[in-house]
Enzyme design. Structure first.
Site, PDB file in Angstrom:
ATOM      1  N   TYR A  87       0.846  -1.189   0.000  1.00 17.24           N
ATOM      2  CA  TYR A  87       0.000   0.000   0.000  1.00 17.24           C
ATOM      3  C   TYR A  87       0.882   1.240   0.000  1.00 17.24           C
ATOM      4  CZ  TYR A  87      -3.515   3.441   1.305  1.00 17.24           C
ATOM      5  OH  TYR A  87      -4.330   4.531   1.322  1.00 17.24           O
ATOM      6  N   CYS A 135      -6.650  14.544   6.551  1.00 14.37           N
ATOM      7  CA  CYS A 135      -6.425  13.165   6.951  1.00 14.37           C
ATOM      8  C   CYS A 135      -7.749  12.567   7.414  1.00 14.37           C
ATOM      9  CB  CYS A 135      -5.397  13.103   8.080  1.00 14.37           C
ATOM     10  SG  CYS A 135      -5.231  11.471   8.828  1.00 14.37           S
ATOM     11  N   ASP A 174      -2.983   5.663  -2.739  1.00 13.93           N
ATOM     12  CA  ASP A 174      -3.967   6.643  -2.305  1.00 13.93           C
ATOM     13  C   ASP A 174      -3.951   7.810  -3.294  1.00 13.93           C
ATOM     14  OD1 ASP A 174      -5.411   8.625  -1.036  1.00 13.93           O
ATOM     15  OD2 ASP A 174      -4.243   8.601   0.821  1.00 13.93           O
ATOM     16  N   GLU A 228     -13.865   4.793   5.448  1.00 14.18           N
ATOM     17  CA  GLU A 228     -12.853   5.354   6.341  1.00 14.18           C
ATOM     18  C   GLU A 228     -13.416   5.608   7.741  1.00 14.18           C
ATOM     19  OE1 GLU A 228     -10.042   5.432   7.315  1.00 14.18           O
ATOM     20  OE2 GLU A 228      -8.894   7.016   6.312  1.00 14.18           O
ATOM     21  N   GLU A 250     -11.463   9.354  -3.057  1.00 17.06           N
ATOM     22  CA  GLU A 250     -12.320   9.627  -1.910  1.00 17.06           C
ATOM     23  C   GLU A 250     -13.344  10.714  -2.201  1.00 17.06           C
ATOM     24  OE1 GLU A 250      -9.626  12.460   0.914  1.00 17.06           O
ATOM     25  OE2 GLU A 250      -8.774  10.521   0.343  1.00 17.06           O
ATOM     26  N   ASN A 287      -8.895   0.112   7.106  1.00 16.08           N
ATOM     27  CA  ASN A 287      -7.693   0.904   7.346  1.00 16.08           C
ATOM     28  C   ASN A 287      -7.288   0.775   8.804  1.00 16.08           C
ATOM     29  OD1 ASN A 287      -5.659   2.778   7.488  1.00 16.08           O
ATOM     30  ND2 ASN A 287      -6.963   4.560   7.142  1.00 16.08           N
ATOM     31  N   ASP A 342      -6.155  10.311  -3.211  1.00 19.21           N
ATOM     32  CA  ASP A 342      -6.889  11.428  -2.601  1.00 19.21           C
ATOM     33  C   ASP A 342      -8.237  11.646  -3.299  1.00 19.21           C
ATOM     34  OD1 ASP A 342      -4.979  11.767  -0.682  1.00 19.21           O
ATOM     35  OD2 ASP A 342      -3.972  13.438  -1.660  1.00 19.21           O
ATOM     36  N   ARG A 399     -13.398   5.423  -1.789  1.00 16.21           N
ATOM     37  CA  ARG A 399     -13.307   5.668  -0.350  1.00 16.21           C
ATOM     38  C   ARG A 399     -14.371   6.685   0.043  1.00 16.21           C
ATOM     39  NH1 ARG A 399      -8.188   8.383   2.960  1.00 16.21           N
ATOM     40  NH2 ARG A 399      -9.499   9.902   4.060  1.00 16.21           N
ATOM     41  N   HIS A 419      -7.472   4.349  -4.788  1.00 22.70           N
ATOM     42  CA  HIS A 419      -8.786   4.735  -4.274  1.00 22.70           C
ATOM     43  C   HIS A 419      -8.980   6.245  -4.404  1.00 22.70           C
ATOM     44  CE1 HIS A 419      -7.011   5.964  -0.363  1.00 22.70           C
ATOM     45  NE2 HIS A 419      -6.391   4.801  -0.351  1.00 22.70           N
ATOM     46  N   ASP A 460      -0.763  15.973   5.622  1.00 20.97           N
ATOM     47  CA  ASP A 460      -1.665  15.292   4.690  1.00 20.97           C
ATOM     48  C   ASP A 460      -2.952  16.109   4.515  1.00 20.97           C
ATOM     49  OD1 ASP A 460      -2.890  13.386   3.079  1.00 20.97           O
ATOM     50  OD2 ASP A 460      -3.539  12.153   4.774  1.00 20.97           O
TER      51      ASP A 460
END
Length: 297
Positions: free
Chosen positions: A48, A126, A89, A191, A118, A213, A91, A161, A116, A62
């Site tokens: 990951y 974050c 990731d 999440e 989101e 996660n 975002d 996500r 993914h 982040d």
């Protein structure tokens, strides 16, 4: 030697086949290419690549400051050194639906097995911090549809996500997960789930793989892979764990150096030179060099 001999399409097919078994896949987070090689050596199923780690690697929080170029470039460096499939990731997809489409094709070109996208607003936060905000369902759906339409390799995993649990509650997260699957998402990443029962509720609501996660110091309890498997979770990620451990060890070593004037007392904590050389496959490089450099003066 050099990079993985397994092609990106083969890694994507491997990930799809692994998910089809229903067995939980463990994806520790790599903070650089060398740690990705270690993840493979230790027998895990995938790698990951965390947006939080990529940001931290640049000395940034982040909060959506990284660019597609930075993420894709670093993800490529990590993915290409291992035979394991790597998920990154992405975002919010770095913009509107057209940007999401470009993101998918760029990550395909970088050799990733999946990513993914989101449903947070830009700039994102974050996922385990308070004060998050999510876009409306229409925008979230358009992002996923754009991602699915843009991919050229049907095995590239497009995961959705959703961060809505922390804002509107579990029922809203279940409803959004269903809508994102209807939009074409291959998997769901809910999440900041707080309990196994919440993960089980998402699992029962959708017929695609579900990711958990397991990040430390966050909203979710740190469940074991056995506990997650028991409620039907398909992928468990440990996104920042190796970075946190490495940074903790580095700080401890620096303090020892400051106090003792050398690191002799810490040699037992270090990766030995021979172990590093084995991980880097030095012998193959030596063989390659001696087999082609045959010039004699």
């Amino acid at each position: 030697m050099l990079y993985s001999t397994t092609t990106a399409p083969a890694k994507r097919a491997r990930l799809r086949a692994s998910l089809a078994t229903g067995n939980l896949q463990r994806f520790p987070g790599a903070f650089n290419p060398l740690s990705a090689k270690l993840i493979e050596q230790e027998g895990f199923e995938g790698v990951y690549i965390s947006g939080a780690v990529l940001s931290a690697d640049l000395g940034l929080p982040d909060i959506g400051l990284t660019t597609l170029t930075e993420v894709a470039g670093r993800a490529q460096q990590i993915a290409r050194v291992t035979d394991l499939p790597a998920i990154v990731d992405a975002d919010t997809g770095f913009g509107e639906p057209m940007n999401v489409a470009r993101t998918i094709q760029t990550l395909e070109d970088a050799g990733l097995a999946g990513c993914h996208i989101e449903d947070q607003v830009n700039p994102k936060r974050c996922g385990h911090l308070d004060g998050k905000a999510v876009v409306g369902l229409d925008v979230a759906v358009r992002r996923i549809k754009a991602a699915v339409d843009a991919r050229r390799d049907p095995d590239f995993l497009v995961m959705a996500r959703t961060d809505v649990r922390a804002i509107e509650g579990l029922d809203a997260a279940v409803d959004r997960a269903k809508a994102l699957v209807d939009a074409g998402a291959d998997a769901i990443f809910p999440e900041a789930m707080r309990t196994l029962a919440e993960f089980a509720a998402i699992r029962a609501a959708v017929d695609v793989p579900v990711l958990a996660n397991m990040t430390e110091f966050g909203k979710s309890e740190l469940f074991t892979v056995e506990q997650l498997a028991d409620v039907g979770i398909n992928i468990a990620i440990f996104p920042v764990s190796l970075l946190r451990i490495a940074m903790g060890a580095a700080r401890s070593a620096l303090r020892t150096l400051a106090e003792e004037g050398s690191l002799t007392s810490r040699l037992g904590d270090m990766q030995h030179r021979s172990e590093l050389y084995e991980l880097l496959d030095y012998e193959s490089y030596n063989h390659f060099d001696s087999s082609i450099f045959t010039y004699e003066p």
